[in-house]
Structure formats: C-alpha cells, structure tokens
Write a protein that holds these residues in place. Structure first.
Motif, PDB file in Angstrom:
ATOM      1  N   ASP A  95     -16.740   4.780   6.725  1.00  0.00           N
ATOM      2  CA  ASP A  95     -18.003   4.250   7.238  1.00  0.00           C
ATOM      3  C   ASP A  95     -19.175   4.793   6.432  1.00  0.00           C
ATOM      4  O   ASP A  95     -20.134   4.081   6.143  1.00  0.00           O
ATOM      5  N   GLY A  96     -19.092   6.099   6.098  1.00  0.00           N
ATOM      6  CA  GLY A  96     -20.168   6.706   5.320  1.00  0.00           C
ATOM      7  C   GLY A  96     -20.277   6.101   3.943  1.00  0.00           C
ATOM      8  O   GLY A  96     -21.373   5.813   3.455  1.00  0.00           O
ATOM      9  N   VAL A  97     -19.127   5.895   3.289  1.00  0.00           N
ATOM     10  CA  VAL A  97     -19.126   5.279   1.962  1.00  0.00           C
ATOM     11  C   VAL A  97     -19.659   3.854   2.042  1.00  0.00           C
ATOM     12  O   VAL A  97     -20.483   3.433   1.226  1.00  0.00           O
ATOM     13  N   ALA A  98     -19.187   3.097   3.042  1.00  0.00           N
ATOM     14  CA  ALA A  98     -19.667   1.720   3.212  1.00  0.00           C
ATOM     15  C   ALA A  98     -21.172   1.690   3.448  1.00  0.00           C
ATOM     16  O   ALA A  98     -21.872   0.804   2.957  1.00  0.00           O
ATOM     17  N   VAL A 276     -10.668  -0.236  -9.280  1.00  0.00           N
ATOM     18  CA  VAL A 276      -9.990  -1.144  -8.334  1.00  0.00           C
ATOM     19  C   VAL A 276      -8.568  -1.484  -8.777  1.00  0.00           C
ATOM     20  O   VAL A 276      -7.929  -2.355  -8.198  1.00  0.00           O
ATOM     21  N   THR A 277      -8.070  -0.778  -9.790  1.00  0.00           N
ATOM     22  CA  THR A 277      -6.751  -1.078 -10.355  1.00  0.00           C
ATOM     23  C   THR A 277      -5.774   0.058 -10.103  1.00  0.00           C
ATOM     24  O   THR A 277      -6.113   1.230 -10.269  1.00  0.00           O
ATOM     25  N   ASP A 278      -4.560  -0.298  -9.710  1.00  0.00           N
ATOM     26  CA  ASP A 278      -3.496   0.680  -9.574  1.00  0.00           C
ATOM     27  C   ASP A 278      -3.009   1.064 -10.973  1.00  0.00           C
ATOM     28  O   ASP A 278      -2.635   0.190 -11.767  1.00  0.00           O
ATOM     29  N   TYR A 284      -4.248  -5.003  -8.632  1.00  0.00           N
ATOM     30  CA  TYR A 284      -5.349  -4.482  -7.828  1.00  0.00           C
ATOM     31  C   TYR A 284      -4.812  -3.464  -6.824  1.00  0.00           C
ATOM     32  O   TYR A 284      -3.678  -3.570  -6.346  1.00  0.00           O
ATOM     33  N   ASN A 285      -5.636  -2.454  -6.504  1.00  0.00           N
ATOM     34  CA  ASN A 285      -5.201  -1.410  -5.576  1.00  0.00           C
ATOM     35  C   ASN A 285      -5.569  -1.744  -4.133  1.00  0.00           C
ATOM     36  O   ASN A 285      -6.190  -2.770  -3.850  1.00  0.00           O
ATOM     37  N   ARG A 286      -5.184  -0.845  -3.213  1.00  0.00           N
ATOM     38  CA  ARG A 286      -5.409  -1.085  -1.787  1.00  0.00           C
ATOM     39  C   ARG A 286      -6.901  -1.144  -1.459  1.00  0.00           C
ATOM     40  O   ARG A 286      -7.331  -1.915  -0.603  1.00  0.00           O
ATOM     41  N   ARG A 287      -7.688  -0.354  -2.150  1.00  0.00           N
ATOM     42  CA  ARG A 287      -9.140  -0.368  -1.922  1.00  0.00           C
ATOM     43  C   ARG A 287      -9.709  -1.760  -2.202  1.00  0.00           C
ATOM     44  O   ARG A 287     -10.478  -2.305  -1.408  1.00  0.00           O
ATOM     45  N   PHE A 288      -9.308  -2.352  -3.326  1.00  0.00           N
ATOM     46  CA  PHE A 288      -9.823  -3.674  -3.669  1.00  0.00           C
ATOM     47  C   PHE A 288      -9.272  -4.735  -2.728  1.00  0.00           C
ATOM     48  O   PHE A 288      -9.947  -5.720  -2.422  1.00  0.00           O
ATOM     49  N   PHE A 289      -8.040  -4.521  -2.263  1.00  0.00           N
ATOM     50  CA  PHE A 289      -7.456  -5.433  -1.280  1.00  0.00           C
ATOM     51  C   PHE A 289      -8.329  -5.504  -0.029  1.00  0.00           C
ATOM     52  O   PHE A 289      -8.639  -6.592   0.472  1.00  0.00           O
ATOM     53  N   ASN A 290      -8.721  -4.332   0.482  1.00  0.00           N
ATOM     54  CA  ASN A 290      -9.541  -4.294   1.697  1.00  0.00           C
ATOM     55  C   ASN A 290     -10.870  -5.011   1.505  1.00  0.00           C
ATOM     56  O   ASN A 290     -11.365  -5.685   2.398  1.00  0.00           O
ATOM     57  N   GLU A 291     -11.451  -4.870   0.308  1.00  0.00           N
ATOM     58  CA  GLU A 291     -12.732  -5.515   0.025  1.00  0.00           C
ATOM     59  C   GLU A 291     -12.563  -7.031  -0.136  1.00  0.00           C
ATOM     60  O   GLU A 291     -13.335  -7.828   0.405  1.00  0.00           O
TER      61      GLU A 291
END
Length: 446
Positions: A95-98, A276-278, A284-291
C-alpha cells in the motif's frame, strides 16, 4: 557543484554505505547529501533550493521515525516535481509503495539488501532520465522560436539541434517531408530513404494499434500528443523515444501537416524492463502480472472485450529437481518459457512466471474455442520438447497441467475472482491425472 543527490535513512550505517557507494560513482558530478529523517531531508531540500543547487534524485527509506517514506516522497513531489524518487527499503508495504507510485511519481523501488550493480545502474538511468526530460521540455518550449531566428549565431545552434534532436515533419497522411540528422542516425535510414515514406516505416509491431489511434485522434483536433513509443530500426533492432506530436498550420489556421520531436529513452526503458522481468525465464514477473491484469480488465470493460487467462505448472517438478538437480530444473523452466513465447503471436498477449514452476498467460479479445486451441497448442509444444523426466508418474518426459478461464468484461469482475477460479481449474486438471487441461467460461453467481 550545482547538482545533488539526497539519501534519506534513519540508520547511520546505511547512510554511510550509500554515501560511499554514490560518492565513488557519482561524486565527481554531484554533491551527495544525507539525512537521518524525513524532517531533516525537507530542510536540506529548502537549503539546496536557496543555494540554487538542482536536486536531481532522492533515495529514501520507507519505515522511519516520524514521517514515513511515502509521506515524505509525496511532499517532495509537491516541492520538486521533476526530481526523480527512488525507494530503497526492506520494510515497505504494498500500500505504501502504491501510494508513492500514484502520488509521488516513484521512479523505482529496490529492496534491501541491494545489489550495488543494480543500484548504480538504476541511479544512472534515473539521472539520465532527469536530464533527458529537462532537455525535452526546453526543446518543446523553444524549438519553434529557434527555427524562426535567422541569425548566424543561431544557425549554428540549429545545426546542433538537427544533430541531436530526433525530429520530423509529415503531411496530413503521415508521409515524411522532413527529418533531422538525429532521426536518421537512430533509425539507421538515410534522409533519402525516409522522405516521402509513411511514418509507419519505423512502427514496431510490439506497439498496440490503440496507441496510434489515440495519437491521430488527438492531433487531428489540433491538440498535441505526448507519449512513449517503441520504434523499429532499419536493421530490425528497436529504440524507445519520448515523443511530442503537434499540428502545423498555414497562415489561415488550417492544419497542413504534423511535427514531432523526440528524445531517446531506450536506456530508461531497459531499466524498466529489468524491473518487470523474471531474470531466469525472461518472462514478465509476478509484480508486472499484478499491475497488468487489472489494467487489462479495465481496458476490456471499456471496449466490451473478452479476456482469457491460463495458469499452468510443470508436473512433478519437485521430483525432477530432486533427481536431476536445480540447475537442470532452471534449464527446463527456460526452455518452457521460450516455447510459451513461441506460441503467443500477438503483442497484446502476456506471458508471466508467477512463481516457481507456475506460469500465467493473459490473452485479449478471444473466444472459448480459440482459448481451448491455444491451451492445447502450448501443452503439446511442451511435450514435444521431449525433455526426459524419469521420476514422473505419467510420462517419460516433462509435461504440464493447465487451468484456463474465459471471462466477459463485466463490472463485477475482479482479478482475485478470476485468479481463484482459474487456479481451481488447474487443480481439477491435476486431480484428473495431470498432463491435462480444463477450460471453462467464468459465470458470475449472484
């Protein structure tokens, strides 16, 4: 010196380490300022502004006594909107990062403990991005005035602009009428090869049609369009630019063509890709997936399109690693990832490594039959790799199990609902014997 980098962290040992590392790589060009609290950092920002020193980058911790990192960087964004902000912490929450991303224009987030190479590369690109955006702003504000000035002194200046600014003009249909030397240099084409050709000669297939539709819609209204574009070089390579496209008018106020000025941001985009890359699979990594998942759901709702989502993982992969070793296991994951990419032919489709041996695929604008055919094609392609797996209970070779879901772009659709539904289908495929797939349409139950 007239330029500075500010590091903020409540731990003295971290500040000392940052100052030493940044001083080694950037100390000849920048003052390295440090503060042990956000409150002290705000005072330093005031002092630097009063002394006429440009603060180009702030590197801040998140969890600090008093004002936390997200609140501090948002305040800093209000005071210094052009300064790049980097969060370097091991204790931030999502939440803080977002919050910083949405309200503080966060450039990047790096976890502690950091790798020096990653940190230095990121800072170099952040500083380059700061300079690039500053130059672009200057050219955007002053280019027309510079062109009109005919003095010998400014003729030399215009020659410099021609050499370093990626610029072009087109007619109403997008056919190129003028290009700068910088445009030729970065694209690999000569002026003779470009003049008279349509501007889509440098269009990269990865760019979505939606981007260009929006661009043309904007400039035909006489409004300026700004954005980031991936372009294609003559030799097949690519480059990224930050572009501004605007209309040219005749003396009666009629639009007679369009002008575009750009700045090369290829290095900046390379850093973004790394984030954003594994690193193992280059998916693409999990972070980019969520976005991306949430963005594509919203896009599908706007255009009333269906989406397809696939989750699959390797059958008995733990047994494979235990018997063949983790290095061989990594090779398997890399081979699967390349195979997966080969089956996805559209730039609008995404492939992700969700974690371990689990992969995800997001497909735009597809029907149930098309999704089923795609899943079968991926499954068969993995089997056709013929990677030996003597510890598998179902095959002599590496196989995978799949769950896939088609869903309509309705208001009540959420990422969490679709992920759980598809994950459940994956486990049903496993329970039915593995090396199998289940594809279903998601139907909301009221």
């Amino acid at each position: 010196m007239s330029k500075a980098i500010l590091c903020v962290d409540d731990e003295q040992i971290v500040l000392s380490s940052l100052k030493t590392q940044l001083g080694t790589f950037f100390g000849t060009d920048y003052d390295i300022e440090v503060a042990q609290s956000a409150e002290d950092a705000l005072e330093i920002i005031d002092e630097l502004k009063n002394d006429g020193i440009e603060l180009e980058l702030i590197v801040s911790d998140f969890l600090m006594p008093g004002m936390k990192g997200d609140e501090f960087l948002i305040k800093a964004q209000t005071l210094l909107p052009k300064t790049k902000k980097l969060l370097l912490t091991g204790q931030a929450n999502l939440d803080g990062v977002a919050n910083i991303v949405n309200n503080g224009a966060l450039y990047r987030y790096i976890s502690k403990p950091w790798e020096q190479t990653d940190l230095v590369m990121t800072i170099k690109e952040a500083l380059k991005s700061y300079t690039t955006e500053k130059d672009l702003e200057f050219y955007m504000k002053n280019l027309e005035e510079l062109v009109e000035i005919k003095t010998l002194e400014n003729k030399s200046y215009l020659e410099i602009v021609d050499k370093y600014l990626i610029a072009s003009k087109t007619d109403l249909k997008g056919n190129i009428t003028e290009v700068s030397k910088a445009f030729c240099e970065i694209s690999g084409y000569t002026k003779e090869e470009l003049i008279g050709k349509n501007h889509n000669i440098v269009r990269h297939p990865d760019m979505k049609s939606e981007t260009y539709k929006n661009l043309w819609k904007t400039i035909k209204k006489g409004q300026a369009w700004e954005g980031e574009i991936k372009n294609l070089k003559k030799d097949g390579d690519f480059y990224w630019v930050k572009a501004r496209v605007s209309a040219n008018y005749d003396k009666d106020g009629n639009i007679i063509g369009y002008a575009s000025i750009r700045v090369d941001i290829t290095d900046k985009k390379a850093v973004e890709v790394l984030s954003v890359t594994d690193h193992l699979t280059e998916l693409y990594n999990r972070r980019f997936f969520n976005e991306t998942f949430e963005k594509e759901i919203q896009r599908a709702k706007r255009y009333n399109k269906n989406l397809g989502f696939i989750i699959f993982d390797v059958d008995y992969f733990k047994q494979y690693n235990d018997y063949y070793g983790h290095q061989k296991g990594d090779t398997v994951l890399s081979s699967l990832s390349q195979t997966l990419n080969n089956q996805l032919n559209r730039a609008s489709d995404y492939a992700f490594r969700l974690g371990g041996e689990e992969f995800g695929v997001l497909i735009t604008d597809i029907n149930l039959e098309g999704l089923t055919l795609l899943v079968k094609k991926i499954k068969d392609a993995i089997e056709e790799l013929n990677i030996a797996h003597s510890k598998s209970s179902i095959s002599e070779h590496i196989t995978a199990s799949f769950g896939a879901c088609l869903f309509e772009s309705k208001e009540n659709i959420t990422q969490e609902k679709i992920f759980k539904f598809t994950d459940d289908l994956l486990y049903q495929a496993k329970d039915s014997g593995r090396n199998n797939f289940i594809v279903k349409e998601y139907l909301e139950v009221n």
